[in-house]
Scaffold this motif. Structure first.
Motif, mmCIF file in Angstrom:
data_model
loop_
_atom_site.group_PDB
_atom_site.id
_atom_site.type_symbol
_atom_site.label_atom_id
_atom_site.label_comp_id
_atom_site.label_asym_id
_atom_site.label_seq_id
_atom_site.Cartn_x
_atom_site.Cartn_y
_atom_site.Cartn_z
ATOM 1 N N GLU A 51 -43.791 33.566 64.273
ATOM 2 C CA GLU A 51 -43.241 34.434 65.304
ATOM 3 C C GLU A 51 -44.363 35.232 65.970
ATOM 4 O O GLU A 51 -45.224 35.795 65.302
ATOM 5 N N GLY A 52 -44.357 35.253 67.305
ATOM 6 C CA GLY A 52 -45.330 36.038 68.048
ATOM 7 C C GLY A 52 -46.685 35.387 68.232
ATOM 8 O O GLY A 52 -47.613 36.032 68.730
ATOM 9 N N LEU A 53 -46.815 34.093 67.860
ATOM 10 C CA LEU A 53 -48.118 33.426 67.966
ATOM 11 C C LEU A 53 -48.613 33.377 69.408
ATOM 12 O O LEU A 53 -49.787 33.655 69.682
ATOM 13 N N ASN A 54 -47.735 33.035 70.342
ATOM 14 C CA ASN A 54 -48.160 32.926 71.742
ATOM 15 C C ASN A 54 -48.645 34.258 72.289
ATOM 16 O O ASN A 54 -49.620 34.322 73.043
ATOM 17 N N ASP A 55 -47.968 35.336 71.924
ATOM 18 C CA ASP A 55 -48.399 36.665 72.373
ATOM 19 C C ASP A 55 -49.759 37.017 71.778
ATOM 20 O O ASP A 55 -50.617 37.603 72.446
ATOM 21 N N LEU A 56 -49.939 36.657 70.510
ATOM 22 C CA LEU A 56 -51.206 36.950 69.828
ATOM 23 C C LEU A 56 -52.377 36.251 70.497
ATOM 24 O O LEU A 56 -53.466 36.813 70.620
ATOM 25 N N LEU A 57 -52.161 35.027 70.959
ATOM 26 C CA LEU A 57 -53.236 34.208 71.518
ATOM 27 C C LEU A 57 -53.362 34.346 73.034
ATOM 28 O O LEU A 57 -54.176 33.646 73.637
ATOM 29 N N GLU A 58 -52.606 35.232 73.622
ATOM 30 C CA GLU A 58 -52.669 35.416 75.074
ATOM 31 C C GLU A 58 -54.086 35.786 75.508
ATOM 32 O O GLU A 58 -54.700 36.708 74.993
ATOM 33 N N GLY A 59 -54.614 35.025 76.457
ATOM 34 C CA GLY A 59 -55.957 35.281 76.949
ATOM 35 C C GLY A 59 -57.050 34.530 76.220
ATOM 36 O O GLY A 59 -58.180 34.467 76.691
ATOM 37 N N ASP A 92 -46.647 25.832 87.341
ATOM 38 C CA ASP A 92 -45.634 26.365 86.428
ATOM 39 C C ASP A 92 -45.748 25.627 85.101
ATOM 40 O O ASP A 92 -45.022 24.680 84.828
ATOM 41 N N SER A 93 -46.676 26.077 84.252
ATOM 42 C CA SER A 93 -47.034 25.306 83.065
ATOM 43 C C SER A 93 -46.987 26.076 81.753
ATOM 44 O O SER A 93 -47.174 25.486 80.686
ATOM 45 N N MET A 94 -46.749 27.362 81.805
ATOM 46 C CA MET A 94 -46.863 28.149 80.580
ATOM 47 C C MET A 94 -45.872 27.701 79.507
ATOM 48 O O MET A 94 -46.140 27.835 78.306
ATOM 49 N N TRP A 95 -44.751 27.135 79.909
ATOM 50 C CA TRP A 95 -43.706 26.744 78.976
ATOM 51 C C TRP A 95 -44.139 25.613 78.045
ATOM 52 O O TRP A 95 -43.597 25.479 76.939
ATOM 53 N N ILE A 96 -45.104 24.781 78.477
ATOM 54 C CA ILE A 96 -45.398 23.583 77.676
ATOM 55 C C ILE A 96 -46.143 23.912 76.387
ATOM 56 O O ILE A 96 -46.054 23.159 75.419
ATOM 57 N N TRP A 97 -46.875 25.019 76.363
ATOM 58 C CA TRP A 97 -47.737 25.261 75.208
ATOM 59 C C TRP A 97 -46.964 25.620 73.952
ATOM 60 O O TRP A 97 -47.354 25.261 72.839
ATOM 61 N N LYS A 98 -45.839 26.299 74.106
ATOM 62 C CA LYS A 98 -44.997 26.570 72.935
ATOM 63 C C LYS A 98 -44.467 25.252 72.372
ATOM 64 O O LYS A 98 -44.444 25.058 71.150
ATOM 65 N N GLU A 99 -44.073 24.351 73.260
ATOM 66 C CA GLU A 99 -43.569 23.054 72.820
ATOM 67 C C GLU A 99 -44.662 22.245 72.123
ATOM 68 O O GLU A 99 -44.416 21.603 71.092
ATOM 69 N N ILE A 100 -45.877 22.277 72.688
ATOM 70 C CA ILE A 100 -46.990 21.554 72.070
ATOM 71 C C ILE A 100 -47.314 22.140 70.698
ATOM 72 O O ILE A 100 -47.563 21.402 69.735
ATOM 73 N N ASP A 101 -47.326 23.483 70.586
ATOM 74 C CA ASP A 101 -47.570 24.113 69.284
ATOM 75 C C ASP A 101 -46.550 23.648 68.250
ATOM 76 O O ASP A 101 -46.900 23.351 67.098
#
Length: 221
Positions: A40-48, A18-27
């Protein structure tokens, strides 16, 4: 679900742990250090995106006084403590890995994360020995949703794709498994709950936890 399967491949983030939450915090911490904000929307843009592709995107789109390698090194340092001390396994992971071990099925990991963090995370949880091969998207031509990382893992496990079961938590990952001609199972994750219906639409199976497989309560979709 395991009938006629000769190998199993897992994604890492959001799937095994359960780790997906940490990357927004790191960004936020990383860009904030340079006086920048997360768009806004950076995580969605970089998905994959692979770890390397993400670092290249940051280098090309933000005024950072770092090389791509320095960006990756910084992220690895920031994430290492979280991956080894704060991130929990998904519910039922060890029990399911034991089932696969008893069945003598080879197990691989196909992840967009870095090899360093992947190995650190697995070792911190004492499950590194279950996996015969780890492939990161940095080691293949294209990241997810391209099938490259899954096909490379299948090749290293010496199993034909049609006999492999894939576990993924996001649509792009499921698409990658499907494109590799593998059977796919979507895993519930809070980070991607908003697209749960899309995950069910794309995957062959859906689980809330790995106990669903052991108990036979998984969903065929």
């Amino acid at each position: 679900m395991l009938k006629d399967k000769k190998a199993v491949i897992f994604d890492l983030d959001g799937t095994l742990v359960d780790s997906m939450w940490i990357w927004k915090e790191i960004d936020e911490r990383f860009l904030g250090h340079f006086g920048l904000q997360v768009p806004e929307g950076l995580n969605d843009l970089l998905e994959g995106y692979s770890f390397n592709e993400t670092a290249e995107y940051f280098k090309n789109h933000f005024p950072l006084p770092l090389t791509v390698q320095e960006i990756k090194d910084t992220w690895n340092r920031m994430a290492y403590e979280m991956y080894t001390n704060e991130i929990p396994l998904k519910e039922g992971v060890i029990e399911f890995l034991d089932v696969l071990k008893d069945k003598k099925l080879p197990i691989g990991i196909a992840t967009s994360n870095s090899r360093e963090l992947t190995k650190a995370c697995l070792n911190a949880h004492g499950i590194g020995q279950y996996f015969q091969y780890i492939c990161t998207s940095n080691e293949v031509p294209k990241g997810k949703p391209a099938p490259d990382v899954y096909l490379k893992t299948a090749q290293e496990l010496s199993v034909e794709p049609e006999h492999i079961l894939v576990f993924e938590d996001i649509p792009y990952g499921i698409m990658a498994g499907n494109s590799a001609n593998m059977t796919t199972c979507a895993v519930r994750d809070a980070y991607s709950q908003a697209v749960a219906d899309k995950k069910r639409e794309l995957a062959d199976y859906y689980i809330d936890t790995y106990f669903d497989i052991i108990n036979g309560t998984y969903q065929s979709v």
